[in-house]
Scaffold this motif. Structure first.
Motif, PDB file in Angstrom:
ATOM      1  N   ILE A  13       1.368 -34.750  -4.060  1.00 57.19           N
ATOM      2  CA  ILE A  13       0.982 -33.764  -5.073  1.00 57.19           C
ATOM      3  C   ILE A  13       1.178 -32.367  -4.484  1.00 57.19           C
ATOM      4  O   ILE A  13       0.693 -32.073  -3.403  1.00 57.19           O
ATOM      5  N   SER A  14       1.898 -31.524  -5.198  1.00 55.87           N
ATOM      6  CA  SER A  14       2.123 -30.133  -4.782  1.00 55.87           C
ATOM      7  C   SER A  14       2.648 -30.022  -3.357  1.00 55.87           C
ATOM      8  O   SER A  14       2.236 -29.158  -2.593  1.00 55.87           O
ATOM      9  N   SER A  15       3.564 -30.877  -2.982  1.00 57.65           N
ATOM     10  CA  SER A  15       4.042 -30.923  -1.596  1.00 57.65           C
ATOM     11  C   SER A  15       5.461 -30.393  -1.407  1.00 57.65           C
ATOM     12  O   SER A  15       6.094 -30.666  -0.394  1.00 57.65           O
ATOM     13  N   TRP A  16       5.945 -29.621  -2.356  1.00 52.53           N
ATOM     14  CA  TRP A  16       7.317 -29.127  -2.269  1.00 52.53           C
ATOM     15  C   TRP A  16       7.589 -28.424  -0.938  1.00 52.53           C
ATOM     16  O   TRP A  16       8.621 -28.636  -0.300  1.00 52.53           O
ATOM     17  N   ALA A  50       6.259 -32.947  -6.949  1.00 55.62           N
ATOM     18  CA  ALA A  50       5.933 -31.984  -5.899  1.00 55.62           C
ATOM     19  C   ALA A  50       6.175 -30.547  -6.340  1.00 55.62           C
ATOM     20  O   ALA A  50       5.946 -29.618  -5.585  1.00 55.62           O
ATOM     21  N   THR A  51       6.612 -30.337  -7.553  1.00 55.45           N
ATOM     22  CA  THR A  51       7.093 -29.026  -7.972  1.00 55.45           C
ATOM     23  C   THR A  51       6.024 -28.060  -8.473  1.00 55.45           C
ATOM     24  O   THR A  51       6.332 -26.899  -8.721  1.00 55.45           O
ATOM     25  N   SER A  52       4.809 -28.481  -8.609  1.00 56.14           N
ATOM     26  CA  SER A  52       3.796 -27.591  -9.189  1.00 56.14           C
ATOM     27  C   SER A  52       3.412 -26.435  -8.274  1.00 56.14           C
ATOM     28  O   SER A  52       2.778 -25.490  -8.721  1.00 56.14           O
ATOM     29  N   SER A  53       3.776 -26.512  -7.026  1.00 58.34           N
ATOM     30  CA  SER A  53       3.460 -25.446  -6.075  1.00 58.34           C
ATOM     31  C   SER A  53       4.722 -25.097  -5.290  1.00 58.34           C
ATOM     32  O   SER A  53       4.996 -25.681  -4.247  1.00 58.34           O
ATOM     33  N   PRO A  54       5.511 -24.144  -5.788  1.00 58.11           N
ATOM     34  CA  PRO A  54       6.765 -23.795  -5.120  1.00 58.11           C
ATOM     35  C   PRO A  54       6.550 -23.301  -3.688  1.00 58.11           C
ATOM     36  O   PRO A  54       5.541 -22.647  -3.404  1.00 58.11           O
ATOM     37  N   PRO A  55       7.479 -23.581  -2.788  1.00 64.51           N
ATOM     38  CA  PRO A  55       7.344 -23.136  -1.403  1.00 64.51           C
ATOM     39  C   PRO A  55       7.548 -21.625  -1.284  1.00 64.51           C
ATOM     40  O   PRO A  55       8.231 -21.011  -2.114  1.00 64.51           O
ATOM     41  N   PRO A  56       6.979 -21.009  -0.260  1.00 71.53           N
ATOM     42  CA  PRO A  56       7.094 -19.560  -0.085  1.00 71.53           C
ATOM     43  C   PRO A  56       8.533 -19.045  -0.035  1.00 71.53           C
ATOM     44  O   PRO A  56       8.820 -17.969  -0.540  1.00 71.53           O
ATOM     45  N   THR A  60      11.586 -15.595  -2.084  1.00 69.48           N
ATOM     46  CA  THR A  60      12.543 -14.657  -1.481  1.00 69.48           C
ATOM     47  C   THR A  60      13.904 -14.743  -2.160  1.00 69.48           C
ATOM     48  O   THR A  60      14.734 -13.861  -1.980  1.00 69.48           O
ATOM     49  N   ILE A  61      14.119 -15.785  -2.938  1.00 67.35           N
ATOM     50  CA  ILE A  61      15.393 -15.987  -3.629  1.00 67.35           C
ATOM     51  C   ILE A  61      15.339 -15.473  -5.059  1.00 67.35           C
ATOM     52  O   ILE A  61      16.298 -14.924  -5.581  1.00 67.35           O
ATOM     53  N   THR A  62      14.191 -15.667  -5.714  1.00 70.20           N
ATOM     54  CA  THR A  62      14.052 -15.287  -7.113  1.00 70.20           C
ATOM     55  C   THR A  62      12.616 -14.864  -7.413  1.00 70.20           C
ATOM     56  O   THR A  62      11.685 -15.344  -6.771  1.00 70.20           O
ATOM     57  N   THR A  63      12.449 -13.993  -8.373  1.00 73.60           N
ATOM     58  CA  THR A  63      11.099 -13.609  -8.795  1.00 73.60           C
ATOM     59  C   THR A  63      10.603 -14.488  -9.940  1.00 73.60           C
ATOM     60  O   THR A  63       9.456 -14.382 -10.352  1.00 73.60           O
ATOM     61  N   ALA A  64      11.450 -15.378 -10.424  1.00 71.57           N
ATOM     62  CA  ALA A  64      11.103 -16.201 -11.589  1.00 71.57           C
ATOM     63  C   ALA A  64       9.908 -17.115 -11.341  1.00 71.57           C
ATOM     64  O   ALA A  64       9.235 -17.515 -12.291  1.00 71.57           O
ATOM     65  N   THR A  65       9.628 -17.451 -10.107  1.00 74.07           N
ATOM     66  CA  THR A  65       8.516 -18.360  -9.825  1.00 74.07           C
ATOM     67  C   THR A  65       7.231 -17.633  -9.484  1.00 74.07           C
ATOM     68  O   THR A  65       6.208 -18.264  -9.276  1.00 74.07           O
ATOM     69  N   ARG A  66       7.270 -16.320  -9.424  1.00 71.23           N
ATOM     70  CA  ARG A  66       6.059 -15.558  -9.116  1.00 71.23           C
ATOM     71  C   ARG A  66       5.162 -15.493 -10.346  1.00 71.23           C
ATOM     72  O   ARG A  66       5.629 -15.504 -11.472  1.00 71.23           O
ATOM     73  N   ARG A  67       3.866 -15.409 -10.091  1.00 64.95           N
ATOM     74  CA  ARG A  67       2.933 -15.306 -11.218  1.00 64.95           C
ATOM     75  C   ARG A  67       3.149 -13.973 -11.910  1.00 64.95           C
ATOM     76  O   ARG A  67       3.596 -13.004 -11.316  1.00 64.95           O
TER      77      ARG A  67
END
Length: 78
Positions: A13-16, A50-56, A60-67
């Motif tokens: 769970i959330s292990s991306w 595993a995708t519910s918590s994107p890796p840090p 750095t690649i895209t802002t699309a995953t930022r809150r």
């Protein structure tokens, strides 16, 4: 786990960030070990997404995953 009556567990769970610590670099060894131990103990597995918590590194690649706020402005990771 057997003594506690555990028959099914949800894994990864959330292990991306653990599965892909760096962009394009995958690390499944820890998950293989967990699955092997559970199987040996007779515990069934529900493999979670595993995708519910994107890796840090993804931020750095895209802002699309930022809150974002209600005003559609991007914030920091998290």
């Amino acid at each position: 786990m057997r003594q506690a009556g555990v028959r099914l567990v949800s894994v990864a769970i959330s292990s991306w960030a653990q599965l892909e610590p760096r962009d394009g670099e995958f690390a499944f060894g820890w998950l293989d070990a967990v699955l092997d131990r559970l199987h040996a103990g007779g515990v069934r597995v529900a493999l979670a997404t595993a995708t519910s918590s994107p890796p840090p590194w993804l931020a750095t690649i895209t802002t699309a995953t930022r809150r974002s706020s209600n005003h559609l402005t991007c914030g920091e990771r998290g």
